[in-house]
Design a protein around this motif. Sequence first.
Motif, PDB file in Angstrom:
ATOM      1  N   VAL A 264       0.836  -1.204   0.000  1.00 25.37           N
ATOM      2  CA  VAL A 264       0.000   0.000   0.000  1.00 25.37           C
ATOM      3  C   VAL A 264       0.870   1.253   0.000  1.00 25.37           C
ATOM      4  O   VAL A 264       0.621   2.207  -0.744  1.00 25.37           O
TER       5      VAL A 264
ATOM      6  N   ARG B  60       2.142   1.890  -3.280  1.00 27.01           N
ATOM      7  CA  ARG B  60       1.076   1.953  -4.294  1.00 27.01           C
ATOM      8  C   ARG B  60       1.280   0.870  -5.356  1.00 27.01           C
ATOM      9  O   ARG B  60       1.125   1.108  -6.564  1.00 27.01           O
TER      10      ARG B  60
ATOM     11  N   PHE C 249      -0.364  -1.385  -6.868  1.00 25.83           N
ATOM     12  CA  PHE C 249      -1.742  -1.802  -7.123  1.00 25.83           C
ATOM     13  C   PHE C 249      -1.822  -3.129  -7.881  1.00 25.83           C
ATOM     14  O   PHE C 249      -2.707  -3.945  -7.629  1.00 25.83           O
ATOM     15  N   LYS C 250      -0.915  -3.329  -8.818  1.00 31.37           N
ATOM     16  CA  LYS C 250      -0.942  -4.564  -9.599  1.00 31.37           C
ATOM     17  C   LYS C 250      -0.736  -5.778  -8.699  1.00 31.37           C
ATOM     18  O   LYS C 250      -1.435  -6.800  -8.842  1.00 31.37           O
TER      19      LYS C 250
ATOM     20  N   GLU D  15      -3.797  -6.335  -6.502  1.00 30.29           N
ATOM     21  CA  GLU D  15      -4.855  -6.993  -7.268  1.00 30.29           C
ATOM     22  C   GLU D  15      -4.561  -8.485  -7.420  1.00 30.29           C
ATOM     23  O   GLU D  15      -5.472  -9.316  -7.350  1.00 30.29           O
TER      24      GLU D  15
ATOM     25  N   GLU E  13      -6.770   6.845  -6.238  1.00 28.63           N
ATOM     26  CA  GLU E  13      -5.512   6.519  -6.931  1.00 28.63           C
ATOM     27  C   GLU E  13      -5.595   5.145  -7.588  1.00 28.63           C
ATOM     28  O   GLU E  13      -5.141   4.947  -8.714  1.00 28.63           O
ATOM     29  N   TRP E  14      -6.156   4.185  -6.851  1.00 30.31           N
ATOM     30  CA  TRP E  14      -6.272   2.814  -7.384  1.00 30.31           C
ATOM     31  C   TRP E  14      -7.212   2.806  -8.588  1.00 30.31           C
ATOM     32  O   TRP E  14      -6.937   2.165  -9.601  1.00 30.31           O
ATOM     33  N   ARG E  15      -8.307   3.540  -8.500  1.00 33.33           N
ATOM     34  CA  ARG E  15      -9.279   3.581  -9.587  1.00 33.33           C
ATOM     35  C   ARG E  15      -8.658   4.214 -10.835  1.00 33.33           C
ATOM     36  O   ARG E  15      -8.924   3.786 -11.959  1.00 33.33           O
TER      37      ARG E  15
ATOM     38  N   PHE F 296      -5.448   4.064 -11.558  1.00 31.85           N
ATOM     39  CA  PHE F 296      -4.488   3.081 -12.056  1.00 31.85           C
ATOM     40  C   PHE F 296      -5.181   2.016 -12.899  1.00 31.85           C
ATOM     41  O   PHE F 296      -4.665   1.611 -13.950  1.00 31.85           O
ATOM     42  N   ASP F 297      -6.347   1.548 -12.435  1.00 34.55           N
ATOM     43  CA  ASP F 297      -7.063   0.482 -13.152  1.00 34.55           C
ATOM     44  C   ASP F 297      -8.564   0.728 -13.072  1.00 34.55           C
ATOM     45  O   ASP F 297      -9.241   0.221 -12.172  1.00 34.55           O
TER      46      ASP F 297
ATOM     47  N   SER G 243     -10.953  -2.378 -12.672  1.00 36.60           N
ATOM     48  CA  SER G 243     -10.955  -3.207 -11.462  1.00 36.60           C
ATOM     49  C   SER G 243     -12.103  -2.801 -10.550  1.00 36.60           C
ATOM     50  O   SER G 243     -12.365  -1.611 -10.339  1.00 36.60           O
TER      51      SER G 243
ATOM     52  N   PRO H 219     -11.363  -1.277  -5.997  1.00 37.79           N
ATOM     53  CA  PRO H 219     -11.568   0.034  -5.364  1.00 37.79           C
ATOM     54  C   PRO H 219     -13.033   0.296  -5.019  1.00 37.79           C
ATOM     55  O   PRO H 219     -13.332   0.917  -3.995  1.00 37.79           O
TER      56      PRO H 219
END
Length: 349
Positions: A58, A61, A63-64, A67, A110-112, A114-115, A118, A121
Amino acid sequence: MKPVPVIIVLVLIIFIYKHSYEDESYEPKALSSEIQVVDNSGRWFEWKTIRGVVYDLVQNRAFKELERLVNEVRTHHYKFYNTDAVLFELYNVIVIDFPDYPAIHAFIGEWREFDPQSNIPDILEARAYRAKAGDLRGNGYASLTSEEQFKGFAKYLKLAQTSANKAEQKGPMDAELCREQIGLAFASLKDKPLALSYFNKCMEIDPGYVHTFYTMRKFMQRIWYGSDSELQKFIEQAATDTQAIYGEGMYAILVAAHTFNTRKIFVNNGGPYSWKRAKSGFQHLLQKFGPSTFVWHKYGYCAMLAEDYDAFGVVLEAIGTSWDNDKQTYFKKQPWFNYHLRRWREYNQ
């Protein structure tokens, strides 16, 4: 007609009480030898490791990788020794070290970014809004809750519903999202048939996801959308449906969860539930999942309520007799524990 001798009446009363208390109609069943004990040792999702591993991801960051971990757990339905689902705790620890809700929502944004495809988030957002709703509502009785609290509760539940629906539309529907939808169907939409339909979906996704059953137990109480008899029927059916996974363990932990709402739980103290069956369930959990502080203390709490000092003694061998932080967490009141500790000692003299 001649009067029935007093001694015969007394014998009949003792016989009826004894057989009611011991619940002779229930015969505990052993777990199948084919069921494998869950062993999380040495993996990233091991109970003592998960928070540190996820914290680093975290902070960076990553994120990959986050996930990937979520998808791994979604696929394999990992469980901890205390029966908690790793997926449930993974969603918890992803946001647990943020200082407040604004920081959580900034991270979700931030996660949203990035992807965008997905739904993780969105699930985190739904959980955060639902938690905020609970904070505003509080745990007090409705009669002691202000109109402002109820308005805040409804507002954030509606936001949680929007996020959960968005997550469901994107897919996949995992066990935690499904559980959230059950709670929102009950609390936000007040739609019991919809909640029950989500419960059926959850059973298809992961029939051993214990948190689904905890949510259903909560809302099947008469103070929400069920009744005492409906709740009892649900708990008994849940135990039957999860025999291959938990033995009688589901019965034990749902009954133990319900003791939060009433101490009149087992037949010996005026309740409707079988101590013999719950006792067998705790033994099944310890047999399959291994030692667990949670299970041992729930077992001990219920043994005290049932006044089964043989079982209480077995628990004390595992958790000790000294008052400590775990006993404070699970037993709450030291005088109550001391009372049963004294009775156990007298029983063994």
